[in-house]
Design an enzyme around this catalytic site. Sequence first.
Site, PDB file in Angstrom:
ATOM      1  N   ASN A  27      27.348  59.150  35.009  1.00 48.74           N
ATOM      2  CA  ASN A  27      28.070  60.405  35.235  1.00 48.74           C
ATOM      3  C   ASN A  27      28.528  61.027  33.931  1.00 48.74           C
ATOM      4  OD1 ASN A  27      28.312  60.544  38.268  1.00 48.74           O
ATOM      5  ND2 ASN A  27      29.269  58.560  37.927  1.00 48.74           N
ATOM      6  N   ILE A  28      28.720  62.342  33.979  1.00 44.05           N
ATOM      7  CA  ILE A  28      29.342  63.074  32.879  1.00 44.05           C
ATOM      8  C   ILE A  28      30.698  63.542  33.375  1.00 44.05           C
ATOM      9  CG2 ILE A  28      29.196  65.085  31.367  1.00 44.05           C
ATOM     10  CD1 ILE A  28      26.132  64.959  31.751  1.00 44.05           C
ATOM     11  N   THR A  61      26.577  40.740  57.046  1.00 39.55           N
ATOM     12  CA  THR A  61      25.853  40.918  55.782  1.00 39.55           C
ATOM     13  C   THR A  61      26.481  41.982  54.891  1.00 39.55           C
ATOM     14  OG1 THR A  61      23.782  40.251  56.843  1.00 39.55           O
ATOM     15  CG2 THR A  61      23.609  41.428  54.750  1.00 39.55           C
ATOM     16  N   THR A  90      29.002  52.096  34.420  1.00 30.85           N
ATOM     17  CA  THR A  90      27.700  51.478  34.656  1.00 30.85           C
ATOM     18  C   THR A  90      27.737  50.031  34.160  1.00 30.85           C
ATOM     19  OG1 THR A  90      26.629  53.621  34.384  1.00 30.85           O
ATOM     20  CG2 THR A  90      25.229  51.665  34.219  1.00 30.85           C
ATOM     21  N   ASP A 104      32.389  56.113  23.629  1.00 28.61           N
ATOM     22  CA  ASP A 104      33.347  55.985  24.725  1.00 28.61           C
ATOM     23  C   ASP A 104      34.348  54.870  24.464  1.00 28.61           C
ATOM     24  OD1 ASP A 104      31.236  54.163  24.937  1.00 28.61           O
ATOM     25  OD2 ASP A 104      31.356  54.051  27.123  1.00 28.61           O
TER      26      ASP A 104
END
Length: 254
Positions: A11-12, A184, A132, A109
């Site tokens: 994402n930005i 599950t 991420t 970052d």
Amino acid sequence: MILTIDIGNSNIMLGGFESETPSFVVRISTDPLQTEDEYACKILDLLALHNVDKKAIKGAIISSVVPPLNTVMKKAVKIICGNEPMMVGPGIKTGINIHCDTPSSVGADLICACVAAHHIYGSPSMIVDMGTATKIMVVNKKGAFIGVSIIPGAIMGLNALSERTAQLPKVSLEAPPQVVAKNTVDCIKSGVVFGHAAMTDGMIDRICEEVGEPLPVYATGGLAPVIIPHCKHEITLDEMLVLKGLNILYHKNV
């Protein structure tokens, strides 16, 4: 208003600052195939959504971990406000030292998050950035960045389960009712959410043991609100830490 842009792998994030806290924050998907004109249109639409006139933007600063988008986003910002945005990288004044083998390789970052933690909360500190990838950084008493641990993120683990197995489905990232799940979908959620929280707790213990003292811990990143509430350590959640760091860096270098 200062426009801050953090380009991540998934994402930005964009934020507008008129003081120390953002007046608006938005996220768009990272797409290296989009052009500067397409990104300019998206940003203008988002500004309009928040009733922000592009003429109110006096400057902009970008951090990026996606090099192919660096020039694209700089051009997009110049289309919008007419000025060349600042870019976090070698040569920028940060106010903190970087004690690593190759300081220039430290992600923009990570620098922004550490700058914000140092200036807002003080040092020493530990910063957990959950995107991420999950990055756990350490800033020492003198405000110097001394290192980081990088771990595959929760979404990465979630996707790996569904893509690398024949019968496990894709599920949303949220905590199930209990750790020992009965179906599950909840089993996967339990492993990813509670497992990542337990990993974070364990890494905090190991890092504090290695540095020889307990450290205050601050968490940021898009996945932090999902994972951090299930950690056993006391962790301060600040989702805007990277954007706040960008705002601080802009004013240090303008």
